[in-house]
Design an enzyme around this catalytic site. Structure first.
Site, PDB file in Angstrom:
ATOM      1  CG  ASP A 201      28.826  55.525  49.933  1.00  0.00           C
ATOM      2  OD1 ASP A 201      28.302  56.604  49.631  1.00  0.00           O
ATOM      3  OD2 ASP A 201      28.542  54.882  50.969  1.00  0.00           O
ATOM      4  CD  GLU A 251      49.135  55.594  47.276  1.00  0.00           C
ATOM      5  OE1 GLU A 251      50.178  55.016  46.961  1.00  0.00           O
ATOM      6  OE2 GLU A 251      48.540  56.372  46.517  1.00  0.00           O
TER       7      GLU A 251
END
Length: 531
Positions: A201, A251
């Protein structure tokens, strides 16, 4: 296709758990109810399901305010029920993706309860706290997406805390290494339990400017009707979210997920500048993500697609997710066709969605062609509806119970449903459509079979074809396979002189294609394999 990751070109079916099927009569959908309908989901031909948040929550924002990341909301069942769902879904060949909310928590989460106690407790910096201005006003001009300032005052610390959404959704501080690791550990917990990945989200909101610079205004010349819909849209969110360094958070998420084989993580980037903060080269950032141009579009014209794919082309080689609807958005057929739109438009939009390049996100009920439900104010449960009624009614109109059969509450519950069964869905239930070969549901199933059997439709390149308005045409190609997809975006019959011809793979009932001349009825779709 065997060499590609399972999620490339997959169709992910979004289950809004609270509205899918209630097994115990309390009016709320639950995991046992979902398990009992896995045969239905399998019959659609989808590859995975994405579950709306299933964790304990005070439901200020219906699960998007998490108070415990390592358990299941009692309305939905137990951890054992989740394990049973995984076993049953995997037995059907269906992956299970969880919706994780890691940019913020509920204000009832133990992490926040500890953080607000003092300025020197171990979690004092796990959330975004700042000094109030001398006159008591917030630290800067950041606005919350759900209305008002993006800051709330806490007398326990004599400071403001930041919230991008509701006051009860304090922003987690991803700049703090301990808070960051705690969030990543949430992913690891569910991956170890067997989840196949995540939809994340508000992934453009993980990092903020530590200096708390004011957001600039949206230039007057670029403001549209959409911008005026919420005051928060009148500023460019460049410092409270959408930052280039957000890619570092994405990442960290991806590397956490990839420690477990064959998993998938994609994100929601609900503001356009966010894409560069989470999507980069194929091996940098999340595996995939979606943004909102296709979700907020309401004009049925070619530009709503061509411009979006132009935007995607700026993120070279990144694989997109494609969605026309979800739990936050007015349902597709109503958004593009108004309150009286019918099954012809619904089927064309399904053909359009399922022939596009990307991982497809199909919201529950779209395969039935469901329109938006029109609820009265006393029926609304969404804080956005409460805030903006009567100009807007919030998101409850797309969250009403799934219509299974034509009886009380559409077979969703034996009790009182948390949202009313929509009168607009009469005649569109699963049971009624399954017995009609020409129904939208059975059309969707046939389309899925075509997509699943075609390397071009699942993985191929997409190039737009010159065609006169209101026709939209594009080619999907992979290896030696070329598939042409043609759509009439109008309610009138359209003739098209073209040399394209081939084997019909899917078509609505009013699409005819002959060498040199195609006739497309109102909202017709025609998908052909060209020779």
């Amino acid at each position: 296709m065997a060499d590609a990751p399972w999620w490339r070109g997959a169709v992910v079916y979004q289950v809004y758990v609270r509205s899918f099927l209630d097994s115990d009569g309390d009016g709320h959908g639950d995991l046992p109810g979902l398990i009992s309908r896995l045969d239905y989901i399998k019959s659609l031909g989808v590859d995975a399901i994405w579950l709306s948040p299933i964790h304990p929550s005070p439901n200020r924002d219906w699960g998007y305010d998490v108070s415990d990341y390592e358990d299941v909301h009692p309305d939905y069942g137990t951890l054992a029920d989740f394990d049973a769902l995984l076993t049953a879904a995997h037995g059907c060949g269906i992956k299970v993706l969880l919706d994780e909310v890691l940019a913020h928590t509920s204000d009832e989460h133990p992490w926040f309860q500890e953080s607000l106690r003092s300025r020197d407790n171990p979690k004092s910096d796990w959330y975004v706290w700042a000094e109030t201005k001398p006159d008591g006003t917030p630290p800067n001009n950041w606005l919350a997406a759900f209305g008002g300032p993006g800051w709330s005052y806490q007398p326990a610390r004599r400071q403001h805390f930041h919230h991008r959404f509701l006051r009860q959704q304090p922003k987690l501080n991803w700049h703090n290494p301990d808070a960051r690791q705690a969030a990543l550990d949430v992913l690891d917990f569910w991956l170890k339990r067997g989840a196949d990945g995540f939809r994340l989200d508000t992934t453009n909101c993980y990092l903020h400017d530590p200096d708390l610079a004011d957001n600039p205004p949206e230039p007057m010349e670029s403001r549209t009707r959409w911008h005026w819909g919420h005051a928060a849209h009148l500023q460019r969110h460049l410092h409270d979210s959408n930052r280039p360094d957000n890619i570092t958070a994405m990442e960290a998420v991806r590397r956490t997920v990839e420690r477990h084989p064959d998993r998938f993580v994609f994100g929601e980037f609900f503001e356009e500048p966010a894409l560069s903060g989470g999507l980069a080269a194929p091996d940098v950032g999340l595996h995939s993500g979606y943004s909102f141009p296709l979700l907020i579009a309401s004009e049925l014209e070619r530009a709503f697609l061509t411009q979006h794919y132009q935007l995607l082309s700026e993120h070279a080689d990144h694989w997109p997710c494609i969605a026309f609807s979800n739990h936050d958005i007015v349902r597709t057929v109503t958004r593009f066709g108004g309150t009286n739109a019918g099954p012809k438009l619904a089927r064309m939009m399904l053909a359009l969605l399922l022939s596009l390049r990307g991982t497809i996100l199909l919201y529950q009920g779209e395969e039935l062609g469901l329109p938006e439900a029109d609820l009265t104010r006393d029926q609304l449960r969404d804080p956005m509806g409460d805030l903006y009624y009567p100009v807007a009614k919030g998101r409850d109109g797309c969250r009403t119970p799934m219509p299974w059969r034509p009886d009380r509450n559409f077979g969703f519950t034996s009790g009182t449903p948390w949202l009313p069964a929509a009168k607009e869905h009469v005649g569109l239930t699963v049971a009624e459509q399954e017995s009609d070969d020409g129904s939208t549901l059975n059309f969707a199933r046939r389309l899925m079979k075509v997509r699943n059997a075609s390397p071009a439709l699942r993985l191929g390149a997409l190039s737009f074809i010159d065609a006169p308005a209101p026709i939209l045409a594009y080619e999907r190609s992979e290896g030696d396979e070329r598939i042409v997809c043609v759509f009439n975006l109008s309610a009138a019959v359209v003739d098209w002189e073209t040399k394209l011809s081939g084997e019909t793979l899917a078509a609505t009932g009013e699409a005819e294609a002959e060498a040199g001349a195609w006739r497309l009825g109102p909202y017709a779709a025609h998908i052909v394999r060209v020779h």
